[in-house]
Scaffold this motif. Structure first.
Motif, PDB file in Angstrom:
ATOM      1  N   ILE A  42     -10.187   1.205  -2.563  1.00  0.00           N
ATOM      2  CA  ILE A  42     -11.278   1.834  -3.497  1.00  0.00           C
ATOM      3  C   ILE A  42      -9.580   2.294  -4.223  1.00  0.00           C
ATOM      4  O   ILE A  42     -10.616   2.704  -6.011  1.00  0.00           O
ATOM      5  N   ALA A  43      -9.546   3.208  -4.576  1.00  0.00           N
ATOM      6  CA  ALA A  43      -8.558   3.845  -5.098  1.00  0.00           C
ATOM      7  C   ALA A  43      -7.694   2.759  -6.179  1.00  0.00           C
ATOM      8  O   ALA A  43      -7.785   3.210  -7.628  1.00  0.00           O
ATOM      9  N   GLN A  44      -8.088   1.585  -6.034  1.00  0.00           N
ATOM     10  CA  GLN A  44      -7.157   0.294  -7.087  1.00  0.00           C
ATOM     11  C   GLN A  44      -8.636  -0.401  -7.957  1.00  0.00           C
ATOM     12  O   GLN A  44      -8.333  -0.385  -9.219  1.00  0.00           O
ATOM     13  N   ASP A  45      -9.821  -0.057  -7.262  1.00  0.00           N
ATOM     14  CA  ASP A  45     -10.738  -0.257  -8.234  1.00  0.00           C
ATOM     15  C   ASP A  45     -11.165   1.217  -9.133  1.00  0.00           C
ATOM     16  O   ASP A  45     -12.013   0.471 -10.443  1.00  0.00           O
ATOM     17  N   ILE A  46     -10.931   1.533  -8.679  1.00  0.00           N
ATOM     18  CA  ILE A  46     -11.298   2.639  -9.226  1.00  0.00           C
ATOM     19  C   ILE A  46     -10.432   3.572 -10.544  1.00  0.00           C
ATOM     20  O   ILE A  46     -10.236   4.498 -10.720  1.00  0.00           O
ATOM     21  N   SER A  47      -8.726   2.742  -9.773  1.00  0.00           N
ATOM     22  CA  SER A  47      -7.574   3.076 -10.643  1.00  0.00           C
ATOM     23  C   SER A  47      -7.477   4.869 -10.675  1.00  0.00           C
ATOM     24  O   SER A  47      -6.841   5.658 -11.349  1.00  0.00           O
ATOM     25  N   VAL A  48      -6.885   5.111  -9.131  1.00  0.00           N
ATOM     26  CA  VAL A  48      -6.889   6.544  -9.202  1.00  0.00           C
ATOM     27  C   VAL A  48      -5.299   5.933  -8.194  1.00  0.00           C
ATOM     28  O   VAL A  48      -5.676   5.916  -7.458  1.00  0.00           O
ATOM     29  N   ARG A  49      -3.788   6.526  -9.435  1.00  0.00           N
ATOM     30  CA  ARG A  49      -3.238   5.853  -8.801  1.00  0.00           C
ATOM     31  C   ARG A  49      -2.077   6.629  -7.763  1.00  0.00           C
ATOM     32  O   ARG A  49      -1.579   6.979  -6.865  1.00  0.00           O
ATOM     33  N   LEU A  50      -2.837   8.055  -7.779  1.00  0.00           N
ATOM     34  CA  LEU A  50      -2.380   9.334  -6.512  1.00  0.00           C
ATOM     35  C   LEU A  50      -2.917   8.511  -4.861  1.00  0.00           C
ATOM     36  O   LEU A  50      -2.173   8.231  -4.697  1.00  0.00           O
ATOM     37  N   GLY A  51      -3.856   8.123  -5.047  1.00  0.00           N
ATOM     38  CA  GLY A  51      -4.571   7.801  -4.137  1.00  0.00           C
ATOM     39  C   GLY A  51      -4.096   6.120  -3.874  1.00  0.00           C
ATOM     40  O   GLY A  51      -4.192   5.868  -2.640  1.00  0.00           O
ATOM     41  N   GLU A  52      -4.109   5.152  -4.713  1.00  0.00           N
ATOM     42  CA  GLU A  52      -3.029   4.067  -5.259  1.00  0.00           C
ATOM     43  C   GLU A  52      -2.312   4.317  -3.930  1.00  0.00           C
ATOM     44  O   GLU A  52      -1.645   3.262  -2.579  1.00  0.00           O
ATOM     45  N   GLY A  53      -0.853   5.230  -4.143  1.00  0.00           N
ATOM     46  CA  GLY A  53       0.315   5.015  -4.044  1.00  0.00           C
ATOM     47  C   GLY A  53       0.041   6.085  -2.577  1.00  0.00           C
ATOM     48  O   GLY A  53       1.156   5.493  -1.928  1.00  0.00           O
ATOM     49  N   ALA A  54      -0.895   6.562  -2.347  1.00  0.00           N
ATOM     50  CA  ALA A  54      -1.183   7.199  -0.585  1.00  0.00           C
ATOM     51  C   ALA A  54      -1.305   6.573   0.358  1.00  0.00           C
ATOM     52  O   ALA A  54      -0.837   6.455   1.314  1.00  0.00           O
ATOM     53  N   SER A  55      -2.311   5.641  -0.103  1.00  0.00           N
ATOM     54  CA  SER A  55      -3.008   4.740   0.445  1.00  0.00           C
ATOM     55  C   SER A  55      -1.340   3.464   0.668  1.00  0.00           C
ATOM     56  O   SER A  55      -1.631   3.175   1.753  1.00  0.00           O
ATOM     57  N   LEU A  56      -0.332   3.231  -0.412  1.00  0.00           N
ATOM     58  CA  LEU A  56       1.050   1.905   0.428  1.00  0.00           C
ATOM     59  C   LEU A  56       1.554   3.331   0.870  1.00  0.00           C
ATOM     60  O   LEU A  56       2.071   2.330   1.976  1.00  0.00           O
ATOM     61  N   GLY A  57       1.588   4.169   0.693  1.00  0.00           N
ATOM     62  CA  GLY A  57       2.009   5.026   1.870  1.00  0.00           C
ATOM     63  C   GLY A  57       2.045   4.971   3.218  1.00  0.00           C
ATOM     64  O   GLY A  57       2.362   4.960   4.666  1.00  0.00           O
ATOM     65  N   ASN A  58       1.339   5.091   3.759  1.00  0.00           N
ATOM     66  CA  ASN A  58       0.439   4.996   4.883  1.00  0.00           C
ATOM     67  C   ASN A  58       0.040   3.638   5.340  1.00  0.00           C
ATOM     68  O   ASN A  58       0.468   3.891   6.637  1.00  0.00           O
ATOM     69  N   LEU A  59      -0.048   3.195   4.363  1.00  0.00           N
ATOM     70  CA  LEU A  59      -0.100   1.342   5.176  1.00  0.00           C
ATOM     71  C   LEU A  59       1.179   1.148   5.776  1.00  0.00           C
ATOM     72  O   LEU A  59       2.132   0.069   6.575  1.00  0.00           O
ATOM     73  N   GLY A  60       2.670   2.011   4.935  1.00  0.00           N
ATOM     74  CA  GLY A  60       3.759   1.308   5.188  1.00  0.00           C
ATOM     75  C   GLY A  60       4.081   2.601   6.851  1.00  0.00           C
ATOM     76  O   GLY A  60       5.074   1.777   7.312  1.00  0.00           O
TER      77      GLY A  60
END
Length: 336
Positions: free
Chosen positions: A155-173
């Motif tokens: 979703i973050a990548q679809d709607i270009s929300v970089r803050l959410g993208e970073g949070a999701s990547l960190g949570n996956l880590g």
């Protein structure tokens, strides 16, 4: 109305830009709240209450945050503000999660998720999915956590929300790190770190650095881990993130313990313990007691170590984290 929006936006900017000026943000939100009540604007009253809740949550005052979010939730429901209702539910979930009440947090986040989906709020949907992933991760359901974080990332990548993208990547880590897939975790956390630094997200940068420290510590690269944790600690202190400060001190203690520097480790854990107790972060407090028990055991201070493990076990029992309770019991039995 114009003055209200300006004051409220100033407070939101200060609390959301990771500048650590939470008290200043609170002052602005209090002013906005007074104006909203004076002119009878229920919508902005609710928003100001919610913003105050977020600011106090950032300071680790979770119960106070909950009080404000409950007031905001009531107003949102009274005036039929579905977006405000969803935001308040999500914020309550975050506060209860910070208190270690993960099942209660999940209940709130699921309600927030449903509202976000009902009203087509994609950003809110992604935030709720991320929060659910974090909650399930704390409960040890890592694959379920990964599923939620992957949905949030898309979703973050679809709607270009970089803050959410970073949070999701960190949570996956974090989730892959918990599964022992440390190299994969490092890759996700490095991506999260790059995004945080690109967009000036100091809180996200702190989290990514701390996670990388955990990953390298798990790989036995303790000095490298310490370097990352020290960077995370400095940012936490700079932005006033008390929970993050405690977590970094705790992680530093674990790393020093792994290097055999047990007294130095205990000193770090004692600082972390003071913070955890001050802000009522039960998970952080339990984790700190457990690490302190490990170091006291290495110093052959068995009685003190057992007391530390018992304190940790009591907290884990209250949070219904059975696997952690078992770890404490086994540690106690090994010293008895």
């Amino acid at each position: 109305m114009k003055g209200l929006v300006t004051v409220g936006q100033l407070g939101h900017w200060l609390s959301g830009c990771s500048l650590g000026e939470y008290q200043r943000a609170i002052d602005y939100h209090q002013q906005a709240l007074k104006i909203a009540r004076d002119i009878g604007d229920r919508e902005y009253e609710g928003r100001s209450l919610g913003n105050l809740g977020l600011a106090y949550g950032s300071l680790g005052e979770y119960q106070r945050a909950i009080d404000y979010h409950q007031q905001a939730l009531k107003i949102a429901r009274d005036i039929g503000d579905r977006a405000g209702e969803g935001a308040s539910l999500g914020s309550l979930g975050l506060a209860y999660g910070s208190l270690g009440e993960y099942q209660r947090a999940i209940d709130y986040h699921q309600q927030a998720l449903k509202i976000a989906q009902d009203i087509g709020d994609r950003a809110g949907e992604g935030a709720s999915l991320n929060s659910l992933g974090e909650d399930y991760g704390f409960l040890g359901e890592y694959q379920r956590a990964i599923d939620y974080h992957q949905q949030a990332l898309k979703i973050a990548q679809d709607i270009s929300v970089r803050l959410g993208e970073g949070a999701s990547l960190g949570n996956l880590g974090a989730a892959y790190g918990s599964l022992g897939e440390y190299q994969r975790a490092i890759e996700y956390n490095q991506q999260a770190l790059e995004i945080a630094q690109d967009i000036g997200d100091r809180y996200g940068e702190e989290r990514a650095l701390g996670s990388l420290g955990e990953n390298y510590g798990s790989l036995g690269e303790y000095q490298r881990a310490i370097d990352y944790h020290q960077q995370a600690l400095k940012i936490a202190q700079d932005i006033g993130d008390r929970a993050g400060e405690g977590a970094s001190l705790n992680s530093l203690g674990a790393a020093y313990g792994s290097l055999g520097e047990y007294q130095r480790a205990i000193e770090s854990h004692q600082q972390a313990l003071e913070i955890a107790q001050e802000i009522d972060a039960r998970y952080g407090e339990a984790e700190t007691w457990f690490h302190m028990g490990n170091n006291l055991s290495e110093l052959n201070q068995k009685s003190d170590a057992i007391d530390a493990y018992r304190n940790a076990r009591q907290l884990y029992e209250a949070m219904e984290l059975d696997a952690y309770v078992q770890n404490c019991t086994e540690a106690i039995d090994s010293l008895s």
